[in-house]
Design a protein around this motif. Sequence first.
Motif, short mmCIF file in Angstrom:
data_model
loop_
_atom_site.label_atom_id
_atom_site.label_comp_id
_atom_site.label_asym_id
_atom_site.label_seq_id
_atom_site.Cartn_x
_atom_site.Cartn_y
_atom_site.Cartn_z
N UNK A 282 -26.77 -0.70 11.08
CA UNK A 282 -26.76 -0.68 9.62
C UNK A 282 -26.92 0.76 9.16
N UNK A 283 -25.95 1.24 8.39
CA UNK A 283 -26.01 2.58 7.82
C UNK A 283 -26.49 2.45 6.39
N UNK A 284 -27.62 3.07 6.08
CA UNK A 284 -28.25 2.84 4.78
C UNK A 284 -27.46 3.43 3.61
N UNK A 285 -26.70 4.50 3.87
CA UNK A 285 -25.88 5.06 2.79
C UNK A 285 -24.90 6.08 3.36
N UNK A 286 -24.07 6.60 2.50
CA UNK A 286 -22.89 7.34 2.90
C UNK A 286 -23.15 8.79 3.33
N UNK A 287 -24.29 9.36 3.10
CA UNK A 287 -24.51 10.77 3.39
C UNK A 287 -24.42 11.05 4.89
N UNK A 288 -23.77 12.17 5.21
CA UNK A 288 -23.37 12.44 6.58
C UNK A 288 -24.55 12.49 7.55
N UNK A 289 -25.70 12.96 7.09
CA UNK A 289 -26.82 13.07 8.03
C UNK A 289 -27.34 11.71 8.48
N UNK A 290 -26.84 10.63 7.90
CA UNK A 290 -27.27 9.29 8.31
C UNK A 290 -26.25 8.58 9.21
N UNK A 291 -25.14 9.24 9.50
CA UNK A 291 -24.15 8.58 10.38
C UNK A 291 -23.44 9.55 11.31
N UNK A 292 -24.03 10.70 11.59
CA UNK A 292 -23.38 11.68 12.47
C UNK A 292 -23.13 11.13 13.87
N UNK A 293 -23.99 10.25 14.35
CA UNK A 293 -23.85 9.72 15.71
C UNK A 293 -23.20 8.35 15.74
N UNK A 294 -22.73 7.85 14.60
CA UNK A 294 -22.25 6.48 14.53
C UNK A 294 -21.06 6.25 15.46
N UNK A 295 -20.07 7.13 15.43
CA UNK A 295 -18.88 6.94 16.26
C UNK A 295 -19.24 6.92 17.74
N UNK A 296 -20.12 7.81 18.16
CA UNK A 296 -20.51 7.86 19.57
C UNK A 296 -21.26 6.60 19.98
N UNK A 297 -22.16 6.14 19.15
CA UNK A 297 -22.96 4.96 19.48
C UNK A 297 -22.07 3.72 19.56
N UNK A 298 -21.15 3.58 18.63
CA UNK A 298 -20.25 2.43 18.64
C UNK A 298 -19.33 2.48 19.86
N UNK A 299 -18.85 3.68 20.19
CA UNK A 299 -17.97 3.81 21.34
C UNK A 299 -18.64 3.38 22.64
#
Length: 223
Positions: free
Chosen positions: A73-90
């Motif tokens: 769950x990403x709490x909001x759109x600001x980049x510092x909250x999803x920088x690792x999202x692509x790597x974690x999902x991969x």
Amino acid sequence: MTYTGDVQVGGPTQVRVLDLLEIRKAAVGPMQNNAYLLTCRAVGAQLLIDAADDPDRLLALLQEGTTQLDLVVTTHRHRDHHRALASIVAVTGATVAAGADDADAIAEATDIAVTQRLHDGDTVRVGNVALTVVALRGHTRGSVALAYREPGGRAHLFTGDSLFPGGVGATQGPEAFDQLYADVVERVFDRFDDDTWVYPGHGRDTTLGAEREHLTEWRARGW
């Protein structure tokens, strides 16, 4: 170790064991973002709140639980909250959820599909545990918090950047502040008891009781 909620980048995880849920808190990245791993104690399902940065640290955090990851769950759109999202999902194949009004921006920034678009009052599940979505508009249009209530006990609220010790999150202009303040009052302070534990997107934890007496001060200062 007694849970205090105080974590540092490069430091150990703080762990809180509840009736049905384990909460792990770690700090990552140059902005010292908090990442929270929620583990269902019955079936081992796991939910990560904000894949903020440092995928190696977050993957190590998963290993402290049950290794699997079902949902981010990403709490909001600001980049510092999803920088690792692509790597974690991969690595994990986890699905992604975010507030409906921020979902497109998150997907565009990360090239990761947001498959659950969250609205106020929705339910997010991790194994046998249900969490309630609380939309807190103002820091961004699609900011969301997640609330978990222990059966017959305390509520736990993961607020992203919408509520901190000492005030609401940053906003761009008075209209955004008015919206965030109203949502925080009506959807948080009016709904939850003073012993509700607040887990913010940065820094130390707090409780609603510690913050409630300052609401009029926040309203007067406008931030």
